[in-house]
Design a protein around this motif. Structure first.
Motif, short mmCIF file in Angstrom:
data_model
loop_
_atom_site.label_atom_id
_atom_site.label_comp_id
_atom_site.label_asym_id
_atom_site.label_seq_id
_atom_site.Cartn_x
_atom_site.Cartn_y
_atom_site.Cartn_z
N THR A 393 0.80 -1.23 0.00
CA THR A 393 0.00 0.00 0.00
C THR A 393 0.83 1.27 0.00
O THR A 393 0.28 2.35 -0.18
CB THR A 393 -0.91 0.03 1.24
N PRO A 466 1.39 7.02 0.30
CA PRO A 466 0.48 5.98 -0.21
C PRO A 466 0.66 5.79 -1.72
O PRO A 466 0.82 6.76 -2.47
CB PRO A 466 -0.92 6.50 0.13
N GLN A 468 -0.37 4.97 -5.55
CA GLN A 468 -1.52 5.37 -6.36
C GLN A 468 -2.49 4.22 -6.49
O GLN A 468 -2.10 3.09 -6.80
CB GLN A 468 -1.04 5.82 -7.75
N SER A 469 -3.77 4.47 -6.19
CA SER A 469 -4.77 3.39 -6.26
C SER A 469 -5.01 3.01 -7.70
O SER A 469 -5.00 3.85 -8.61
CB SER A 469 -6.08 3.84 -5.62
N ALA A 470 -5.25 1.71 -7.91
CA ALA A 470 -5.45 1.22 -9.29
C ALA A 470 -6.78 1.69 -9.84
O ALA A 470 -7.74 1.85 -9.13
CB ALA A 470 -5.39 -0.31 -9.28
#
Length: 470
Positions: A393, A466, A468-470
């Motif tokens: 994460t 954090p 990068q969110s997918a």
């Protein structure tokens, strides 16, 4: 408006005793009525049996005197009237159920005796039972069931039941008063706990063993109220302490900032006054003072810029984030650091890409501050390593050097505003004491963090952000 608070023990005791007394009255009435009915039924059965017996005896030719003697019994009075009007037996028994008995015939030619009195009127349970039947020999028999005994029995029973009820109520009252006092002990415990809490023992609680009962629910609600009050008191105390510390920090910060600005401002003032007094005979001196003036004003400008940056961080303004690669930011700062020095080994290791959503300029400033510190405190011939890594994460940038390092006791204090380590940093080296504070504030503004980790040689700083969110 005052709250009505009657005695719970007295109220419950009187209520239960009232219901118990009503129950005893109802039971007594039922027993009295049932007993009276049963005694009447028994008397009627005895009278019916004697009527049948009278019929049998009359058929067998029994004389009236013998018939009266055979039918008399406890509680039953008999009168036999022959066909010629002669009466035998008890003269107080009327010849018919609805008439008083006639006066007895006078013996011989003597005076007529007075008629016997009619049965005195009385309560319904004392009214006699009178039955008259004609016999086969032409005579008639009248049986009077005396209910005086029934009335006496019922009267005695009533007196016994009243006395027993009074004694029962007295005993029940005492038992109830004691039992209710025992049942109300949890309330007394609640009162004692409330008084102890009022006296200052805030940690006391009832802690009921059965929270589903009525008193258990009250005790649980009482404990919940105390917990809420204690938490509110703790929050208020913590808020007051935080406000006090914040005010102290603000005062200390303003004092330190004024002290930090005093040096460059004083230097600028002194140089300006010297330049004002210069007569131009020493031009090389003017050039030197001009250089010093630029240096001092730049230091003051940097300090003011750092303070403004801290003010923006404290105001929680969100950064302008874009999707970027943390590795690219780290490579750019490493290349810049390599241009500043030639006697140190600076390298970037780790993975080749780490997608994040950040403000590239501000994250670049964080890494620039870490590398500047490393450049300042790493001796000639030393080594600086910037490693980029990721977890599930987070992305991390670790900056290590071979300088003197940071003592464990100081690893957290160095992030405090205007703090310098005596053995490693001072004002002359160019540090204002705000760089690491700003760096950590920028990291946390991106929902990350900046920490100083223990290291056997040199210093090690870790910036986490954090992924990068997918």
């Amino acid at each position: 408006m005052s709250t009505h608070t009657p005695s719970l023990r007295r109220r419950v005791t009187l209520t239960v005793l009232g219901l118990f007394a009503l129950l005893l009255v109802l039971v007594g009435i039922a027993v009295d009525v049932a007993l009276g009915a049963q005694l009447r039924k028994d008397l009627d059965a005895r009278i019916a049996d004697r009527i049948q017996r009278a019929t049998s005896l009359a058929e067998s030719g029994t004389t009236p005197e013998q018939l009266v003697s055979a039918l008399n019994g406890p509680g039953i009075r008999v009168r036999v009237t022959t066909a010629d009007g002669q009466s035998y037996g008890d003269p107080g028994v009327p010849s018919t159920p609805d008439a008083c008995p006639p006066p007895p015939p006078a013996p011989g030619n003597g005076p007529i005796p007075p008629a016997p009195p009619c049965p005195p009127p009385g309560p319904p349970d004392a009214a006699p039972t009178i039955v008259t039947r004609d016999l086969p020999n032409g005579s008639s028999v009248t049986l009077l069931g005396d209910t005086a005994q029934i009335a006496d029995v019922r009267k005695e029973l009533r007196e016994v039941m009243i006395a027993a009820a009074v004694a029962t109520l007295a005993v029940a009252g005492v038992v109830l008063y004691i039992s209710i006092g025992q049942a109300l002990r949890p309330l007394q415990a609640m009162t004692a706990v409330a008084r102890q809490i009022t006296a200052g023992d805030r940690g006391r609680r009832l802690r009921p063993d059965r929270s589903s009962s009525d008193l258990g629910q009250s005790a649980s609600a009482f404990d919940g109220m105390l917990d809420a009050l204690e938490h509110a008191e703790t929050r208020e105390r913590d808020a007051a302490e935080a406000a006090r510390l914040a005010e102290a920090d603000t005062r200390r910060f303003l004092s330190d900032a004024a002290h930090e600005l005093r040096t460059p401002v004083a230097g600028i003032q002194n140089i300006a006054e010297t330049l004002a007094r210069d007569d131009g005979t020493r031009p090389e001196r003017r050039a030197r003072f001009t250089e010093l003036l630029v240096t001092e004003s730049g230091q003051a400008a940097r300090l003011v810029a750092d303070m403004l940056e801290l003010a923006r961080i404290d105001s929680d303004l969100p950064p302008n984030t874009v999707a970027t690669d943390l590795v690219r930011i780290a490579d750019n700062e490493v290349e810049r650091a390599k241009l500043l020095v030639t006697d140190l080994t600076i390298e970037r290791t780790g993975i080749d890409t780490a997608p994040v959503t950040v403000d590239p300029d501000r994250i670049g400033r964080v890494l620039r501050n870490l590398l500047n510190n490393a450049l300042r405190h790493t001796p000639s011939g030393g080594r600086i390593v910037v490693e980029v890594s990721t977890t599930a994460t987070e992305a991390a940038v670790t900056v290590t050097d071979t300088g003197p390092g940071i003592p464990d006791a100081e690893r957290e204090r160095i992030f405090t505003r205007l703090v310098r380590l005596q053995e490693a940093r001072d004002r002359d080296s160019g540090g204002s004491g705000l760089g690491l504070t700003i760096a950590r504030g920028l990291a946390r503004a991106h929902h990350g963090d900046l920490t100083c980790e223990p290291c056997t040689s040199g210093a090690e700083f870790v910036l986490t952000l954090p992924l990068q969110s997918a």
